[in-house]
Design a protein around this motif. Structure first.
Motif, PDB file in Angstrom:
ATOM      1  N   ILE A 289       0.862  -1.223  -0.356  1.00  0.00           N
ATOM      2  CA  ILE A 289      -0.199   0.479  -0.057  1.00  0.00           C
ATOM      3  C   ILE A 289       0.756   0.659   0.200  1.00  0.00           C
ATOM      4  CG2 ILE A 289      -1.856   0.845   1.323  1.00  0.00           C
ATOM      5  CD1 ILE A 289      -2.963  -1.309   2.360  1.00  0.00           C
ATOM      6  N   LEU A 290       2.168   1.489   0.926  1.00  0.00           N
ATOM      7  CA  LEU A 290       3.107   2.601   0.385  1.00  0.00           C
ATOM      8  C   LEU A 290       3.656   2.763  -0.273  1.00  0.00           C
ATOM      9  CD1 LEU A 290       4.808   1.652   4.635  1.00  0.00           C
ATOM     10  CD2 LEU A 290       2.876   3.990   4.268  1.00  0.00           C
ATOM     11  N   SER A 291       3.404   1.409  -1.242  1.00  0.00           N
ATOM     12  CA  SER A 291       4.002   1.635  -2.517  1.00  0.00           C
ATOM     13  C   SER A 291       3.358   2.591  -3.500  1.00  0.00           C
ATOM     14  CB  SER A 291       4.907   0.387  -2.884  1.00  0.00           C
ATOM     15  OG  SER A 291       3.533  -0.398  -3.649  1.00  0.00           O
ATOM     16  N   GLY A 292       2.048   3.558  -3.399  1.00  0.00           N
ATOM     17  CA  GLY A 292       0.674   3.207  -4.105  1.00  0.00           C
ATOM     18  C   GLY A 292       0.386   1.739  -4.730  1.00  0.00           C
ATOM     19  N   ARG A 293       0.293   1.037  -4.304  1.00  0.00           N
ATOM     20  CA  ARG A 293      -0.612  -0.236  -4.693  1.00  0.00           C
ATOM     21  C   ARG A 293      -1.762  -0.846  -3.873  1.00  0.00           C
ATOM     22  NH1 ARG A 293       3.535  -4.718  -5.955  1.00  0.00           N
ATOM     23  NH2 ARG A 293       4.655  -3.646  -4.417  1.00  0.00           N
ATOM     24  N   SER A 294      -2.341  -1.416  -4.569  1.00  0.00           N
ATOM     25  CA  SER A 294      -3.512  -2.266  -3.600  1.00  0.00           C
ATOM     26  C   SER A 294      -2.967  -4.070  -3.697  1.00  0.00           C
ATOM     27  CB  SER A 294      -4.742  -2.251  -4.993  1.00  0.00           C
ATOM     28  OG  SER A 294      -4.501  -3.334  -5.870  1.00  0.00           O
ATOM     29  N   TRP A 295      -3.448  -4.366  -2.435  1.00  0.00           N
ATOM     30  CA  TRP A 295      -2.892  -5.569  -1.861  1.00  0.00           C
ATOM     31  C   TRP A 295      -4.203  -6.874  -1.869  1.00  0.00           C
ATOM     32  CZ3 TRP A 295      -4.234  -8.829   1.461  1.00  0.00           C
ATOM     33  CH2 TRP A 295      -3.928  -9.974   2.050  1.00  0.00           C
TER      34      TRP A 295
ATOM     35  N   ILE B 285      -5.733   5.788   0.450  1.00  0.00           N
ATOM     36  CA  ILE B 285      -6.398   7.265  -0.083  1.00  0.00           C
ATOM     37  C   ILE B 285      -5.391   8.592   0.010  1.00  0.00           C
ATOM     38  CG2 ILE B 285      -8.621   8.280   0.500  1.00  0.00           C
ATOM     39  CD1 ILE B 285      -9.820   6.452   1.964  1.00  0.00           C
ATOM     40  N   LEU B 286      -5.489   8.510  -1.207  1.00  0.00           N
ATOM     41  CA  LEU B 286      -4.268   9.436  -1.156  1.00  0.00           C
ATOM     42  C   LEU B 286      -5.188  11.484  -1.660  1.00  0.00           C
ATOM     43  CD1 LEU B 286      -2.231   8.264  -3.819  1.00  0.00           C
ATOM     44  CD2 LEU B 286      -2.129   7.432  -1.565  1.00  0.00           C
ATOM     45  N   ASP B 287      -4.205  11.899  -1.372  1.00  0.00           N
ATOM     46  CA  ASP B 287      -4.876  13.553  -0.830  1.00  0.00           C
ATOM     47  C   ASP B 287      -4.738  14.704  -2.751  1.00  0.00           C
ATOM     48  OD1 ASP B 287      -2.153  14.444  -0.899  1.00  0.00           O
ATOM     49  OD2 ASP B 287      -2.505  15.216   1.294  1.00  0.00           O
ATOM     50  N   GLU B 288      -4.837  15.316  -2.576  1.00  0.00           N
ATOM     51  CA  GLU B 288      -4.486  15.778  -3.713  1.00  0.00           C
ATOM     52  C   GLU B 288      -2.975  16.264  -4.646  1.00  0.00           C
ATOM     53  OE1 GLU B 288      -5.265  19.157  -0.807  1.00  0.00           O
ATOM     54  OE2 GLU B 288      -6.112  17.883  -1.066  1.00  0.00           O
ATOM     55  N   HIS B 289      -2.485  16.024  -3.076  1.00  0.00           N
ATOM     56  CA  HIS B 289      -1.113  16.011  -3.877  1.00  0.00           C
ATOM     57  C   HIS B 289      -0.051  14.658  -2.924  1.00  0.00           C
ATOM     58  CE1 HIS B 289      -0.827  20.384  -2.652  1.00  0.00           C
ATOM     59  NE2 HIS B 289      -1.367  20.152  -1.144  1.00  0.00           N
ATOM     60  N   GLY B 290      -0.799  13.380  -3.512  1.00  0.00           N
ATOM     61  CA  GLY B 290      -0.664  11.937  -4.260  1.00  0.00           C
ATOM     62  C   GLY B 290      -0.057  11.567  -2.540  1.00  0.00           C
ATOM     63  N   ARG B 291      -0.606  12.263  -1.383  1.00  0.00           N
ATOM     64  CA  ARG B 291      -0.187  12.000  -0.222  1.00  0.00           C
ATOM     65  C   ARG B 291      -0.812  10.435   0.620  1.00  0.00           C
ATOM     66  NH1 ARG B 291       1.638  17.767   0.637  1.00  0.00           N
ATOM     67  NH2 ARG B 291      -0.246  17.936   1.701  1.00  0.00           N
ATOM     68  N   LEU B 292      -0.404   9.686   1.027  1.00  0.00           N
ATOM     69  CA  LEU B 292      -1.470   8.675   2.189  1.00  0.00           C
ATOM     70  C   LEU B 292      -1.835   8.549   2.726  1.00  0.00           C
ATOM     71  CD1 LEU B 292      -2.229   5.486   1.967  1.00  0.00           C
ATOM     72  CD2 LEU B 292       0.008   4.959   3.290  1.00  0.00           C
ATOM     73  N   ILE B 293      -2.918   9.271   3.140  1.00  0.00           N
ATOM     74  CA  ILE B 293      -4.153  10.087   4.322  1.00  0.00           C
ATOM     75  C   ILE B 293      -4.996   8.881   4.969  1.00  0.00           C
ATOM     76  CG2 ILE B 293      -4.278  12.259   3.411  1.00  0.00           C
ATOM     77  CD1 ILE B 293      -7.068  11.972   2.342  1.00  0.00           C
ATOM     78  N   CYS B 294      -5.150   7.992   4.429  1.00  0.00           N
ATOM     79  CA  CYS B 294      -5.796   6.407   4.917  1.00  0.00           C
ATOM     80  C   CYS B 294      -5.391   5.327   4.207  1.00  0.00           C
ATOM     81  CB  CYS B 294      -7.606   7.029   5.064  1.00  0.00           C
ATOM     82  SG  CYS B 294      -7.885   8.407   5.510  1.00  0.00           S
ATOM     83  N   ILE B 295      -6.078   4.153   5.257  1.00  0.00           N
ATOM     84  CA  ILE B 295      -5.605   3.474   4.259  1.00  0.00           C
ATOM     85  C   ILE B 295      -7.473   2.841   4.588  1.00  0.00           C
ATOM     86  CG2 ILE B 295      -4.783   0.386   4.894  1.00  0.00           C
ATOM     87  CD1 ILE B 295      -2.738   1.839   5.497  1.00  0.00           C
TER      88      ILE B 295
END
Length: 300
Positions: free
Chosen positions: A148-154, A178-188
Motif C-alpha cells: 500500500i505504501l508503494s501506491g499499489r493495492s493488495w 487513499i491519497l490527498d490531492e498531493h498524492g500523499r497517503l492519508i488513509c488505508i
C-alpha cells in the motif's frame, strides 16, 4: 431577473420554498441561512442559501432585500456522499478505513457485527491489529502495508477475529491507499468478504474428490489383484496415498477367538493397532471405533 415575478423562479408549491416564506413572515420579515429551490433563466434547477430582510411602511411589506449564495454543487456533492454512505453501510462485506498508523476511523454496520464492535465510537478507539489473529496481523504488516505504501493495492486471504468471542474466520481482503490531492497517503481502506461458507464448500469438494479417487482405485485393484492379502494391502495404500488419510487398516473378525486380527495397514500407525484391543462379545466390553462398527453393523 429585473422585471420578473418571484413566482417565475421560486415555485410557491415547493415545500422548502413554502417553509422559507413562512419563516420570513413569522420572523418579522428577516431570515438568515434558509434554503430555496429555484429555476434560473435557462430552466436549470438551483439551490440557494438566502438571507432576506424586508422593508415595512405603514404596516405593509413594500420591498425585500435578498442576498443569495448558489449552493447547488455543494448539495449535489452531499447527495452523492449520502448515496455512497448508504451503499457502504448496506454492503454485506466488511468495509473499513484506518490511518496509515493503524488507528481505525470507520467500520460499516456489517463489519461491526462480524467483528463484534459495539458502536462507531468503539471502532474509532481501536487499532486494525485488534481484528487480526496474531499470524494474520504479522503477515498484514509484513506484506500488505509495504504494498500500500508503494501506491499499489493488495489482495489476498487473511484470518480475522471476533472481538468478543475470539472466534476466527477467513476473509477475502482487498486493501488500498487513499491519497490527498498531493498524492500523499492519508488513509488505508479495505473491503473484506467472509468466505467461511466458501471454504467449507471447497473442503467438502476436496473430500468428495478424495473419496472418489479412493473408491475408483480400489475398484480397479479388485479387478487387477488376485491375491487376497495383496488386495487388502493395496486398499490400505490407496486410502493413505490417494485419500490423504494418515493411517488406514483392515481387520478381520475371528469369531472363534472373539477378536479382530489386523490383516493389513498403511501409513503412520505409531503402535495404535497394538494399543487398542478389540474384544467383541455382548457389546459391554467393546473398545474403539472398529468395535463399534462390528457391534452396530454400520460406520462411524
Amino acid at each position: 431577473m429585473v422585471g420578473k415575478r418571484v413566482s417565475d423562479f421560486l415555485s410557491p408549491e415547493d415545500p422548502k420554498n413554502i417553509e422559507l416564506i413562512r419563516h420570513f413572515v413569522s420572523s418579522g420579515y428577516c431570515t438568515l441561512g434558509r434554503e430555496s429551490n429555484e429555476v434560473d433563466t435557462k430552466g436549470i434547477s438551483k439551490v440557494f442559501l438566502n438571507s432576506m430582510t424586508g422593508t415595512v411602511e405603514n404596516g405593509c411589506l413594500v420591498r425585500t432585500w435578498v442576498i443569495q449564495r448558489d449552493i447547488t454543487e455543494q448539495r449535489r456533492a452531499e447527495e452523492e456522499k449520502q448515496k455512497l454512505v448508504a451503499a457502504v453501510q448496506n454492503s454485506p462485506d466488511i468495509i473499513g478505513v484506518a490511518t496509515p498508523e493503524g488507528r481505525v476511523l470507520f467500520v460499516n454496520r456489517a463489519g461491526q457485527e462480524m467483528l463484534g464492535i459495539e458502536s462507531d465510537a468503539a471502532a474509532a478507539s481501536s487499532q486494525i491489529w485488534d481484528y487480526f489473529s496474531p499470524e494474520a496481523g504479522a503477515r498484514f504488516g509484513r506484506e500488505t502495508i509495504p504494498v500500500i505504501l508503494s501506491g499499489r493495492s493488495w489482495h489476498g486471504e487473511v484470518t480475522l477475529k471476533h472481538l468478543v468471542t475470539n472466534e476466527t474466520f477467513p476473509v477475502d481482503m482487498r486493501s488500498f491507499g487513499i491519497l490527498d490531492e498531493h498524492g500523499r497517503l492519508i488513509c488505508i481502506a479495505n473491503v473484506s468478504r467472509d468466505i467461511t461458507e466458501r471454504k467449507r464448500a471447497e473442503a467438502r469438494i476436496r473430500y468428495l474428490n478424495r473419496v472418489h479417487a479412493v473408491m475408483s482405485d480400489i475398484s480397479q485393484a479388485i479387478v487387477r489383484v488376485r491375491d487376497p492379502q495383496a488386495l487388502l494391502t493395496e486398499a490400505c495404500r490407496i486410502a493413505v496415498e490417494k485419500g490423504g488419510f494418515r493411517m488406514a487398516w483392515i481387520g478381520l473378525l475371528d469369531t472363534e477367538a472373539k477378536s479382530v486380527r489386523t490383516a493389513a495397514h498403511a501409513g503412520v500407525t505409531d503402535g495404535y493397532l497394538d494399543k487398542v484391543p478389540i474384544v467383541p462379545g455382548d457389546g459391554s466390553g467393546w473398545l474403539g471405533p472398529a468395535a463399534s462398527v462390528l457391534h452396530q453393523g454400520g460406520h462411524v
